[in-house]
Design an enzyme around this catalytic site. Structure first.
Site, PDB file in Angstrom:
ATOM      1  CG  ASP A  80     -15.973  -1.367   0.269  1.00 34.68           C
ATOM      2  OD1 ASP A  80     -14.823  -1.049  -0.110  1.00 34.68           O
ATOM      3  OD2 ASP A  80     -16.387  -2.549   0.267  1.00 34.68           O
ATOM      4  CB  ILE A  82     -10.136  11.748   7.216  1.00 34.80           C
ATOM      5  CG1 ILE A  82      -9.676  13.150   7.621  1.00 34.80           C
ATOM      6  CG2 ILE A  82      -8.961  10.760   7.251  1.00 34.80           C
ATOM      7  CD1 ILE A  82      -9.213  13.247   9.072  1.00 34.80           C
ATOM      8  CE  LYS A  88      -0.513   3.740  -1.031  1.00 33.17           C
ATOM      9  NZ  LYS A  88      -1.471   4.805  -0.670  1.00 33.17           N
ATOM     10  CE1 TYR A 139       0.150   0.012  -0.382  1.00 33.21           C
ATOM     11  CE2 TYR A 139       2.531   0.009  -0.089  1.00 33.21           C
ATOM     12  CZ  TYR A 139       1.293   0.553   0.180  1.00 33.21           C
ATOM     13  OH  TYR A 139       1.191   1.649   1.005  1.00 33.21           O
ATOM     14  CB  VAL A 146       3.904   3.964   9.319  1.00 34.11           C
ATOM     15  CG1 VAL A 146       3.056   4.530  10.441  1.00 34.11           C
ATOM     16  CG2 VAL A 146       4.490   5.068   8.463  1.00 34.11           C
ATOM     17  CG  ASN A 166      -5.554   7.446   5.716  1.00 30.78           C
ATOM     18  OD1 ASN A 166      -4.343   7.355   5.866  1.00 30.78           O
ATOM     19  ND2 ASN A 166      -6.406   6.646   6.356  1.00 30.78           N
TER      20      ASN A 166
END
Length: 274
Positions: free
Chosen positions: A77, A17, A174, A170, A203, A104
């Site tokens: 990183d 992860i 995405k 952003y 979220v 993630n």
């Protein structure tokens, strides 16, 4: 836990992860640990990673599957191309056969519109959200192809399906993840490798604090008047997708709080009103 998914399908597997030091990544690590997996947790913040690993050990004991329970933390990183491409060599030999990669790690800065966007922040978002994800995925696609097995779970967003004002960079990152996920799904269909995208709506995590550059009050106002999703809510979706039977691939999931209907449409205040 068993009401959410069949944990026995995950017991003994190894999960990597990224961005596991907090938020959705940390919550996902805890659920996988309870299901009896081994974990490779990466992020930039070592101290926070170590805290998550200790909490994962407690969850693993509570799950009592008798399998898994090996937890490794590695600072990483996602902007450092060499470090990302060399990550596999840093993983202990007994965990090298990763079964599930959870991409993630990601971040967003600001709500500035085009013309006022900081060049440095723009590059950080693309290097982390897109290029780092792609570099790491390439490493594990090669590994998964050799074994004809594996699962890649990419964290998308409603921002990858619907652009909005004040989110040009952003949403562009995405949208790139969404397109990359779709191409990857099609390229790997003959290799018994599953490819999933989990796309959250609103979220409440420190993700929003980063967007407002540390201003927690401004971040909190984003969710005033409604109940947003939690990191645990999205972690359940990720682990549920990973726990499907081997012949089942959850390709794309969009998850909203009940009071949200799109990137810009939500309901704040008493229910039963528009």
């Amino acid at each position: 836990m068993t009401a959410v998914f069949n944990a026995s399908r995950l017991a003994g597997k190894t999960v990597l992860i990224t961005g596991a030091s907090g938020g959705i990544g940390a919550a996902t690590a805890l659920l996988f640990a309870r299901a009896g997996t081994n974990l490779i947790l990466t992020a930039r913040r070592q101290a926070q990673l170590d805290e998550v690993a200790r909490a994962a050990a407690d969850e693993h004991k509570a799950g009592a599957t008798g399998q898994g329970g090996k937890f490794v933390t590695l600072t990483l990183d996602m902007q450092d191309k060499a470090a990302v491409q060399g990550l596999l060599s840093r993983i202990p030999d007994d965990l090298r056969n990763v079964d599930v990669l959870v991409n993630n790690a990601g971040l967003v800065y600001g709500r500035e519109q085009v013309g006022d966007i900081d060049d440095a922040e723009l590059e950080i978002m693309f290097n982390t959200n897109v290029l780092g994800l792609i570099h790491l995925t390439q490493v594990f696609v090669r590994e998964f192809k050799q074994r004809n097995s594996g699962h890649i779970i990419n964290l998308g967003s409603i921002a990858g399906k619907e652009p909005y004002a004040g989110g040009a960079i952003y949403t562009a990152t995405k949208h790139a993840v969404h397109a990359f996920n779709g191409s990857l799904l099609r390229e790997l269909v003959g290799y018994n490798i599953r490819v999933s995208q989990i796309c959250p709506g609103m979220v409440e995590t420190d993700f929003s604090v980063t967007r407002f550059r540390g201003d927690r009050d401004a971040a909190a106002k984003t969710y005033e008047g409604l109940q947003p999703l939690t990191a645990h809510d999205i972690a359940e979706e990720i682990v549920w997708a990973a726990a499907r039977p081997e012949h089942v691939n959850v390709a794309d999931v969009l998850v909203f709080p009940t009071a949200q209907a799109s990137a810009t449409i939500n309901h704040r205040g008493p229910l039963g009103q528009q």
